[in-house]
Design a protein around this motif. Sequence first.
Motif, PDB file in Angstrom:
ATOM      1  N   PHE A 100       1.051  -1.377   0.052  1.00 31.89           N
ATOM      2  CA  PHE A 100      -0.360  -0.334  -0.039  1.00 31.89           C
ATOM      3  C   PHE A 100       0.693   1.537  -0.002  1.00 31.89           C
ATOM      4  CE2 PHE A 100      -3.162  -2.584   2.525  1.00 31.89           C
ATOM      5  CZ  PHE A 100      -3.391  -2.868   1.451  1.00 31.89           C
ATOM      6  N   SER A 101       1.043   1.596  -1.591  1.00 36.34           N
ATOM      7  CA  SER A 101       2.363   3.127  -1.630  1.00 36.34           C
ATOM      8  C   SER A 101       0.780   4.261  -1.494  1.00 36.34           C
ATOM      9  CB  SER A 101       2.278   3.071  -2.630  1.00 36.34           C
ATOM     10  OG  SER A 101       3.572   1.982  -2.873  1.00 36.34           O
ATOM     11  N   ASP A 102       0.574   4.604  -0.530  1.00 33.93           N
ATOM     12  CA  ASP A 102      -0.843   5.817   0.044  1.00 33.93           C
ATOM     13  C   ASP A 102       0.320   7.064   0.295  1.00 33.93           C
ATOM     14  OD1 ASP A 102      -0.386   4.182   2.361  1.00 33.93           O
ATOM     15  OD2 ASP A 102      -2.466   4.639   3.199  1.00 33.93           O
ATOM     16  N   ASN A 103       0.981   6.643   1.095  1.00 39.34           N
ATOM     17  CA  ASN A 103       2.027   7.643   1.741  1.00 39.34           C
ATOM     18  C   ASN A 103       3.390   7.757   0.753  1.00 39.34           C
ATOM     19  OD1 ASN A 103       3.956   7.023   3.510  1.00 39.34           O
ATOM     20  ND2 ASN A 103       1.348   6.167   4.590  1.00 39.34           N
ATOM     21  N   LEU A 104       4.665   9.233   1.436  1.00 37.79           N
ATOM     22  CA  LEU A 104       5.577   8.891   1.152  1.00 37.79           C
ATOM     23  C   LEU A 104       6.281   7.765   1.850  1.00 37.79           C
ATOM     24  CD1 LEU A 104       7.895   9.594  -0.962  1.00 37.79           C
ATOM     25  CD2 LEU A 104       8.333  11.594  -0.066  1.00 37.79           C
ATOM     26  N   ILE A 105       6.721   7.553   3.078  1.00 38.35           N
ATOM     27  CA  ILE A 105       6.915   6.340   3.749  1.00 38.35           C
ATOM     28  C   ILE A 105       6.761   5.134   2.973  1.00 38.35           C
ATOM     29  CG2 ILE A 105       7.543   5.418   5.955  1.00 38.35           C
ATOM     30  CD1 ILE A 105       6.339   7.998   7.077  1.00 38.35           C
ATOM     31  N   THR A 106       5.341   4.814   2.463  1.00 39.71           N
ATOM     32  CA  THR A 106       4.914   3.579   2.238  1.00 39.71           C
ATOM     33  C   THR A 106       5.750   3.910   0.843  1.00 39.71           C
ATOM     34  OG1 THR A 106       2.317   4.125   1.681  1.00 39.71           O
ATOM     35  CG2 THR A 106       3.194   2.895   4.257  1.00 39.71           C
ATOM     36  N   ARG A 107       5.684   4.424   0.584  1.00 36.58           N
ATOM     37  CA  ARG A 107       5.792   4.161  -1.692  1.00 36.58           C
ATOM     38  C   ARG A 107       7.517   4.222  -1.154  1.00 36.58           C
ATOM     39  NH1 ARG A 107       5.521   2.432  -6.035  1.00 36.58           N
ATOM     40  NH2 ARG A 107       7.171   3.958  -8.104  1.00 36.58           N
ATOM     41  N   ALA A 108       8.020   5.134  -0.621  1.00 34.90           N
ATOM     42  CA  ALA A 108       9.520   4.748  -0.893  1.00 34.90           C
ATOM     43  C   ALA A 108       9.691   3.669   0.061  1.00 34.90           C
ATOM     44  CB  ALA A 108      10.201   6.016  -0.073  1.00 34.90           C
ATOM     45  N   ALA A 109       9.559   3.373   0.643  1.00 29.12           N
ATOM     46  CA  ALA A 109       9.745   1.861   0.862  1.00 29.12           C
ATOM     47  C   ALA A 109       9.218   0.422  -0.056  1.00 29.12           C
ATOM     48  CB  ALA A 109       8.950   1.500   2.221  1.00 29.12           C
ATOM     49  N   ASP A 110       8.470   0.716  -0.728  1.00 30.66           N
ATOM     50  CA  ASP A 110       7.429  -0.214  -2.101  1.00 30.66           C
ATOM     51  C   ASP A 110       8.857   0.083  -2.921  1.00 30.66           C
ATOM     52  OD1 ASP A 110       6.174  -2.055  -2.843  1.00 30.66           O
ATOM     53  OD2 ASP A 110       5.864  -0.446  -3.980  1.00 30.66           O
ATOM     54  N   VAL A 111       9.141   1.051  -3.220  1.00 25.92           N
ATOM     55  CA  VAL A 111      10.572   1.587  -3.857  1.00 25.92           C
ATOM     56  C   VAL A 111      11.851   0.651  -3.055  1.00 25.92           C
ATOM     57  CG1 VAL A 111      12.328   3.163  -5.305  1.00 25.92           C
ATOM     58  CG2 VAL A 111       9.751   3.571  -5.140  1.00 25.92           C
ATOM     59  N   HIS A 112      12.396   1.118  -2.493  1.00 22.95           N
ATOM     60  CA  HIS A 112      13.504   0.022  -1.935  1.00 22.95           C
ATOM     61  C   HIS A 112      13.464  -1.375  -2.035  1.00 22.95           C
ATOM     62  CE1 HIS A 112      14.514   3.896  -0.337  1.00 22.95           C
ATOM     63  NE2 HIS A 112      15.867   3.761  -0.587  1.00 22.95           N
ATOM     64  N   LEU A 113      11.399  -1.819  -2.023  1.00 18.91           N
ATOM     65  CA  LEU A 113      11.953  -3.533  -1.787  1.00 18.91           C
ATOM     66  C   LEU A 113      11.794  -3.501  -3.358  1.00 18.91           C
ATOM     67  CD1 LEU A 113       8.966  -4.319   0.280  1.00 18.91           C
ATOM     68  CD2 LEU A 113      11.310  -4.595   0.979  1.00 18.91           C
ATOM     69  N   LYS A 114      11.012  -3.094  -4.503  1.00 16.10           N
ATOM     70  CA  LYS A 114      11.055  -3.697  -5.429  1.00 16.10           C
ATOM     71  C   LYS A 114      12.949  -3.198  -6.946  1.00 16.10           C
ATOM     72  CE  LYS A 114      10.513   1.049  -8.198  1.00 16.10           C
ATOM     73  NZ  LYS A 114      10.589   0.852  -9.221  1.00 16.10           N
ATOM     74  N   GLU A 115      13.327  -2.000  -5.730  1.00 16.31           N
ATOM     75  CA  GLU A 115      14.837  -2.472  -6.302  1.00 16.31           C
ATOM     76  C   GLU A 115      15.377  -2.955  -5.606  1.00 16.31           C
ATOM     77  OE1 GLU A 115      15.672  -0.301  -9.544  1.00 16.31           O
ATOM     78  OE2 GLU A 115      13.351   0.510  -9.022  1.00 16.31           O
ATOM     79  N   ARG A 116      15.290  -3.727  -4.902  1.00 15.66           N
ATOM     80  CA  ARG A 116      16.304  -4.694  -3.931  1.00 15.66           C
ATOM     81  C   ARG A 116      17.326  -3.377  -3.731  1.00 15.66           C
ATOM     82  NH1 ARG A 116      12.312  -7.288  -5.799  1.00 15.66           N
ATOM     83  NH2 ARG A 116      12.488  -9.285  -6.714  1.00 15.66           N
ATOM     84  N   ARG A 117      16.427  -2.283  -2.706  1.00 17.57           N
ATOM     85  CA  ARG A 117      17.794  -2.031  -1.955  1.00 17.57           C
ATOM     86  C   ARG A 117      17.341  -2.352  -0.433  1.00 17.57           C
ATOM     87  NH1 ARG A 117      16.207   3.435  -5.482  1.00 17.57           N
ATOM     88  NH2 ARG A 117      17.589   2.778  -6.696  1.00 17.57           N
ATOM     89  N   ARG A 118      18.404  -2.457   0.425  1.00 19.49           N
ATOM     90  CA  ARG A 118      17.938  -1.821   1.982  1.00 19.49           C
ATOM     91  C   ARG A 118      16.976  -1.905   2.203  1.00 19.49           C
ATOM     92  NH1 ARG A 118      21.999  -4.379   5.341  1.00 19.49           N
ATOM     93  NH2 ARG A 118      22.009  -5.969   3.589  1.00 19.49           N
ATOM     94  N   LEU A 119      15.767  -1.946   3.335  1.00 21.97           N
ATOM     95  CA  LEU A 119      14.307  -1.423   3.856  1.00 21.97           C
ATOM     96  C   LEU A 119      15.163  -2.751   5.058  1.00 21.97           C
ATOM     97  CD1 LEU A 119      12.065  -0.327   3.850  1.00 21.97           C
ATOM     98  CD2 LEU A 119      11.149  -1.868   3.654  1.00 21.97           C
TER      99      LEU A 119
END
Length: 187
Positions: A100-119
């Motif tokens: 659920f990318s409904d704000n910038l925190i959750t969107r940025a977290a989603d980006v880190h997961l999809k890009e295989r970056r450290r979350l």
Amino acid sequence: MTKRLVIGITGATGSIYAIRMLERIKEIPDVESHLIVSPSGLLNIHYELGMDRKSVNALADHVHGFRDVGATLASGAFDTAGMIVLPCSMRTLAACAHGFSDNLITRAADVHLKERRRLVLAVRETPFNLAHLRNMTAVTEMGGIIFPPLPAFYHHPKNLEEMIDHTVARMLELFGIDSGGPKWEGT
């Protein structure tokens, strides 16, 4: 090369960890902080530490609006060393676990997961119910790290500040950032 670290602060107890991390990053050359604070996170910071938004924002190199899903952090093209949500509420954990990318925190977290970056999600709740545990499992299976900010005692901390600093140092090490904290040297 400068490392960019995204720090999200949500509405769970433990905002002192995030504030201390921002203070430590200011002391480390070539590390840049990108801060996002939820409204509940700001409420907790004020309640727990007596700080206002202006004081918190002054600790960060860059501040992004909680609702600004068009910010640079919302794109995988914005390269970072990783992201930490500190403290991470169970609502934010659930949003990360279910995309659920409904704000910038959750969107940025989603980006880190999809890009295989450290979350890293520094979850703050106890005890855990089954939904919490399943959400932590889901995030872990996607490559995220669950890091409850639990104190260590092997370095014989003399006060609360030393306990917080040690936990923050361990978190920063997950991103390849050495802040000079105590290390386990064996028995």
